[in-house]
Write a protein that holds these residues in place. Structure first.
Motif, mmCIF file in Angstrom:
data_model
loop_
_atom_site.group_PDB
_atom_site.id
_atom_site.type_symbol
_atom_site.label_atom_id
_atom_site.label_comp_id
_atom_site.label_asym_id
_atom_site.label_seq_id
_atom_site.Cartn_x
_atom_site.Cartn_y
_atom_site.Cartn_z
ATOM 1 N N LYS A 23 0.850 -1.192 0.000
ATOM 2 C CA LYS A 23 0.000 0.000 0.000
ATOM 3 C C LYS A 23 0.886 1.243 0.000
ATOM 4 O O LYS A 23 1.872 1.322 0.731
ATOM 5 C CB LYS A 23 -0.908 0.005 1.225
ATOM 6 N N SER A 24 0.530 2.204 -0.815
ATOM 7 C CA SER A 24 1.368 3.401 -0.963
ATOM 8 C C SER A 24 0.606 4.650 -0.568
ATOM 9 O O SER A 24 -0.625 4.658 -0.465
ATOM 10 C CB SER A 24 1.840 3.527 -2.416
ATOM 11 N N SER A 25 1.354 5.708 -0.335
ATOM 12 C CA SER A 25 0.775 6.995 0.047
ATOM 13 C C SER A 25 1.254 8.058 -0.927
ATOM 14 O O SER A 25 2.371 7.992 -1.442
ATOM 15 C CB SER A 25 1.206 7.354 1.469
ATOM 16 N N ASN A 26 0.411 9.058 -1.176
ATOM 17 C CA ASN A 26 0.803 10.120 -2.107
ATOM 18 C C ASN A 26 1.916 10.998 -1.547
ATOM 19 O O ASN A 26 2.650 11.620 -2.312
ATOM 20 C CB ASN A 26 -0.401 10.987 -2.468
ATOM 21 N N TYR A 27 2.037 11.039 -0.211
ATOM 22 C CA TYR A 27 3.078 11.862 0.407
ATOM 23 C C TYR A 27 3.660 11.135 1.611
ATOM 24 O O TYR A 27 2.927 10.624 2.449
ATOM 25 C CB TYR A 27 2.516 13.220 0.849
ATOM 26 N N VAL A 28 4.983 11.090 1.688
ATOM 27 C CA VAL A 28 5.686 10.558 2.856
ATOM 28 C C VAL A 28 6.793 11.545 3.191
ATOM 29 O O VAL A 28 7.659 11.840 2.347
ATOM 30 C CB VAL A 28 6.294 9.158 2.576
ATOM 31 N N ASN A 33 9.347 11.285 -4.215
ATOM 32 C CA ASN A 33 8.426 10.417 -4.936
ATOM 33 C C ASN A 33 9.113 9.729 -6.114
ATOM 34 O O ASN A 33 9.951 10.330 -6.794
ATOM 35 C CB ASN A 33 7.241 11.224 -5.472
ATOM 36 N N ASN A 71 9.675 7.131 -1.945
ATOM 37 C CA ASN A 71 8.244 6.861 -1.770
ATOM 38 C C ASN A 71 7.724 6.379 -3.116
ATOM 39 O O ASN A 71 7.476 7.177 -4.024
ATOM 40 C CB ASN A 71 7.505 8.133 -1.334
ATOM 41 N N ASP A 119 0.097 -1.841 -5.685
ATOM 42 C CA ASP A 119 -0.835 -1.327 -4.695
ATOM 43 C C ASP A 119 -2.241 -1.527 -5.269
ATOM 44 O O ASP A 119 -2.747 -0.696 -6.018
ATOM 45 C CB ASP A 119 -0.559 0.157 -4.441
ATOM 46 N N ARG A 122 -5.302 0.911 -5.551
ATOM 47 C CA ARG A 122 -5.393 1.935 -6.601
ATOM 48 C C ARG A 122 -5.859 1.354 -7.942
ATOM 49 O O ARG A 122 -5.808 2.033 -8.965
ATOM 50 C CB ARG A 122 -4.033 2.613 -6.786
ATOM 51 N N ASP A 506 -5.714 9.208 -7.532
ATOM 52 C CA ASP A 506 -6.896 9.344 -6.683
ATOM 53 C C ASP A 506 -8.027 8.529 -7.312
ATOM 54 O O ASP A 506 -9.044 9.079 -7.749
ATOM 55 C CB ASP A 506 -7.286 10.829 -6.579
ATOM 56 N N ASP A 518 -1.469 16.622 -6.703
ATOM 57 C CA ASP A 518 -0.964 15.259 -6.875
ATOM 58 C C ASP A 518 -0.339 15.099 -8.255
ATOM 59 O O ASP A 518 0.741 14.506 -8.409
ATOM 60 C CB ASP A 518 -2.093 14.246 -6.714
#
Length: 861
Positions: A23-28, A33, A71, A119, A122, A506, A518
């Motif tokens: 699982k990934s996140s748009n911001y870390v 990125n 990320n 992921d 998505r 998204d 994004d």
């Protein structure tokens, strides 16, 4: 314990899914990125080894970048609209939606089996209304900006598909999906995207892509866009007292005085408006030219044919009347569909004029002219009025100025690229959000009513577009109360794939296609992977969409994909009966005396290396393959057997070799578990013995080599080769050092460093066994989240060097010395060498030459 890939792979597949590891996140915070994307899949229902290679390439990069501290975004989805799904569903008596969903379910299961780090939260599928509603939204916005229009024209028509094709979808005159079907020309009213408005931007963007894209792809796009600088020239056709302009585009305006006739494409609008009214008897010949293969019409060796219209046009610079012809070698796809013919200086015009006995007038005199052909070189102007005596290069500017003063021409840039035809007369695609009233006026669907959904009350048994059978879909009431009729054409499926990379950012948002922040953070995509066959279709269309989005305010970046890797095809030995053309898998084939025979019939088979594909039934099923040797072995082979951009010849012996390599690693960890499971202090370099130093040096040199190979265009084959060399060193060290009593206090530490480093380095390639060994080494958490090993530069160099000793320039001995030895120490050691002292005994030493760290040469007499 024996290495059992099936058990290990089941164990870790379950753990990865349960813990949502990918699982990934748009911001870390603190992590840059990195967007890794493979072209999403058409859900045909089953993967083969070609897919395995493509997705493994991407997965190895994604895992490596994750370990390097990025990320990583690594999503997947389904390019699920299209005619094949529609036809397959019809053949199997199912609705396309049901057929597609079933295929997606199976392929998704196979992808998870292959250990790809997607992921899945998505995941997108373009056939779902939540996705294609935004295709409709973009269509409406582009229409309002003047980027969408409808016009009547001759279009490419595939009789098998019963639908139109864009120019990019015609290959050698055949349908891109039906390689044996001739594409014909059919006159229809169709919808177009105005991609030509972005022709120059698409060319200029190549500068930004030059470092990250293959030259071949950029060249293909450049040639397809086909920019040329020239002049537009207006000839006049006098018909019924009216002057009708016929504009031509030429790059050779210097030959304008040599025009002896003008040729129209058979599709030119004047043919129908004027010519056929005057000479309706020409229709059969003209239709015949229209339906000729466009590719062959352009070919230099194609016979040039045409018809005389009996009409004349006027040359603007000398007012000369010249005949108007219609010719098969003129196309509407380039320029204006009209050509000024100068047979003395153009090979095609020359061949045409010879065939129809038309005049040939020379206007450029050159030094290397040859009889019986057109002269296309430079020279001096003749038969060109006031321009006589000038070089043709000088005359160009003067003739352009004359045309401008007469208001009959101007400098112009022309493009071979034509607007993108998006109408498709099929069911399984995005409905075009347009309604017509009874007078044929166009109304855009209101955005609040989107999506315009595909109907289900349809009849697939008709020939043509099934949507036309849905009365509930076709008939609507307009907001003004008038009766309306919906557009029944659907959009080209390349619309779906032109922006899908943005929807991943998204994918579940029902209100907007993607967030601007994004999009600006994640584009251009860091690394894109897919086939070179998409160079002038998907890749060009996606670049066009991205630039449109920028102009519409959706994002601020210039290009969709920063780097592009076009993977080579997987080739398989296709074994088939010469009579039945029945393809057989390798397991059904027996090799005897260098020949192939079918195991069941003992019939000798024809063998040919071909692209692995479902249509040829020579695709090796990854599931069958992995049952015997495991996913990791198959992945390792595909990455090791050839560089990513090269063709890969499938070889089961190579898969078995990969399996043996993995087994050796597994066995070493099993056999040395007691040493590897302990925690140690840091290695004290001063306490190492020679064997310790050699192994540690090999470890750090390997880390450096593998890291550089991964950073340099992902040369997985050289990276894996380096780990194989390291495994040999580890095995030798285990046998010669660990298994014997003579070892230093640091030996166990160095051995563990070597094994841990190796396991980390193979994890992007063989993730299942890496996770298993990582756990056996006593680590907590997943190796997927571990840090990539780092090398220490000084440890890649030896503390000792080999210096050669010469006597009078001839090699006599060697000695191992400290890398920091002085010239004086080197000379002293050389003279003390037992062999050298014997050779120089009783001789006079003239001089001793020392080349630091290389050699000592003792000169005697």
């Amino acid at each position: 314990m024996e290495y059992s890939p099936s058990e290990i792979e089941k164990k870790w597949s379950k753990k990865w899914e349960e813990d949502s590891v990918f699982k990934s996140s748009n911001y870390v915070d603190g992590k840059p990125n990195y967007y890794l994307l493979e072209m999403f899949a058409y859900p045909s229902g089953k993967l083969h080894a070609g897919h395995l290679r493509n997705y493994t390439l991407g997965d190895a990069i994604a895992r490596y970048k994750k370990m390097k501290g990025f990320n990583v975004l690594h999503p997947f989805g389904w390019d699920s609209f299209g005619l094949p799904a529609e036809n397959a569903a019809i053949d199997h008596g199912a609705m396309p939606e049901e057929w597609t969903a079933k295929n997606i379910e199976n392929m998704k299961r196979q992808l998870k089996l292959m250990g790809i780090s997607y992921d899945w939260d998505r995941e997108i599928a373009t056939y779902k209304k939540e996705y294609y509603k935004f295709n409709q939204k973009f269509f409406i916005e582009m229409y309002k900006k003047g980027l969408v229009y409808k016009k009547k024209s001759y279009v490419n028509w595939c009789p098998d598909c019963n639908t139109v094709l864009a120019n990019e979808q015609v290959e050698q005159g055949k349908c891109w999906r039906h390689g044996k079907t001739d594409v014909i020309q059919k006159e229809l009213s169709q919808w177009y995207f105005k991609i030509t408005k972005y022709a120059q931007e698409l060319l200029d963007g190549h500068e930004e892509l030059r470092e990250g894209w293959p030259e071949q792809v950029l060249a293909m796009q450049k040639n397809w866009i086909g920019r040329s600088e020239g002049t537009s020239v207006e000839f006049n056709l006098n018909y019924n007292g009216e002057n009708i302009p016929i504009t031509v585009f030429t790059t050779r305006v210097d030959t304008l005085y040599g025009v002896t006739y003008v040729v129209l494409a058979p599709e030119h609008e004047i043919v129908e408006k004027v010519v056929l009214k005057e000479k309706p008897e020409l229709k059969e010949q003209i239709d015949s030219m229209i339906n000729e293969d466009k590719i062959s019409r352009e070919a230099a060796d194609k016979e040039k044919t045409g018809v005389d219209t009996g009409l004349f046009v006027v040359n603007p610079v000398n007012n000369e009347k010249v005949p108007l012809y219609i010719g098969n070698y003129v196309l509407m796809d380039y320029g204006t569909g009209a050509v000024m013919a100068v047979p003395a200086h153009d090979e095609r015009d020359y061949a045409f004029s010879k065939k129809y006995n038309l005049p040939i007038r020379q206007v450029i005199k050159g030094e290397d002219e040859k009889d019986g052909c057109a002269y296309t070189g430079k020279g001096t102007m003749i038969n060109s009025e006031e321009f006589n005596g000038l070089s043709n290069v000088e005359a160009k500017e003067g003739i352009i100025n004359k045309l401008v003063s007469l208001n009959k021409g101007e400098k112009k840039v022309n493009y071979r690229l034509h607007d993108w035809l998006i109408s498709r007369q099929r069911y399984w695609g995005t409905p075009i959000p347009v309604i017509y009233d009874e007078e044929g006026n166009i109304y855009l669907e209101e955005e609040k009513n989107l999506p315009v959904e595909l109907p289900t009350d349809i009849n697939f048994k008709i020939k043509g577009n099934p949507i036309t059978t849905s009365e509930s879909f076709k008939h609507v009431v307009l907001p003004n109360g008038k009766l309306g009729r919906r557009e029944t054409d659907t959009m080209d499926t390349f619309v779906d794939s032109s922006w899908y990379y943005l929807r991943y950012l998204d994918p579940k948002n029902p209100n907007i296609p993607f967030d601007k922040n994004d999009a600006n953070s994640w584009t251009p995509v860091s690394q894109y992977i897919g086939g070179v066959e998409h160079a002038v279709m998907h890749l060009l269309y996606a670049r066009f969409f991205h630039k449109v989005f920028c102009d519409l305010g959706y994002l601020s970046t210039n290009e969709p994909f920063k780097r592009l890797l076009t993977q080579g095809m997987v080739l398989a030995n296709s074994y088939y009966s010469s009579k039945e053309r029945k393809y057989l898998f390798e397991k059904d084939v027996e090799l005897k005396n260098g020949k192939a025979y079918a195991k069941d019939t003992n019939e000798e088979l024809v063998v040919k290396m071909e692209k692995m594909s479902k249509s040829k039934n020579n695709g090796l099923d990854p599931e069958e393959l992995t049952k015997e040797y495991g996913v990791d072995a198959a992945r390792l082979f595909t990455l090791f057997a050839a560089p990513p951009e090269k063709e890969l010849e499938w070889n089961m012996n190579g898969v078995m070799g990969a399996y043996r390599f993995i087994s050796r690693i597994y066995n070493i960890v099993e056999e040395t578990g007691e040493i590897l499971s302990k925690d140690y202090d840091d290695i004290d370099i001063e306490k190492r013995n020679k064997e310790d130093e050699n192994l540690q040096r090999k470890v750090h040199k390997t880390i450096k080599k593998v890291t550089e190979s991964m950073e340099d265009n992902f040369h997985f084959n050289t990276a894996i080769a380096a780990t194989m060399e390291l495994l040999n060193e580890i095995s030798s060290y285990k046998q010669n050092v660990l298994d014997k009593s003579e070892k230093s206090s640091e030996s166990n530490k160095i051995f563990k460093e070597a094994v841990v480093s190796m396991v980390l380095m193979i994890s992007p390639f063989t993730p299942y066994i890496a996770e298993e060994l990582w756990e056996k080494l006593g680590n907590k958490g997943y190796i997927y989240n571990a840090k990539w090993p780092e090398y220490i530069e000084k440890l890649t160099h030896s503390s000792e060097i080999t210096m050669v000793i010469q006597v009078n320039g001839k090699l006599r001995s060697e000695m191992q010395v400290s890398a920091n030895i002085s010239k004086e120490e080197a000379e002293k050691l050389a003279l003390e060498n037992e062999k050298i002292s014997q050779l120089i005994e009783g001789k006079t030493i003239v001089k001793v030459i020392v080349v630091p760290k290389k050699l000592v040469n003792v000169v005697i007499r």
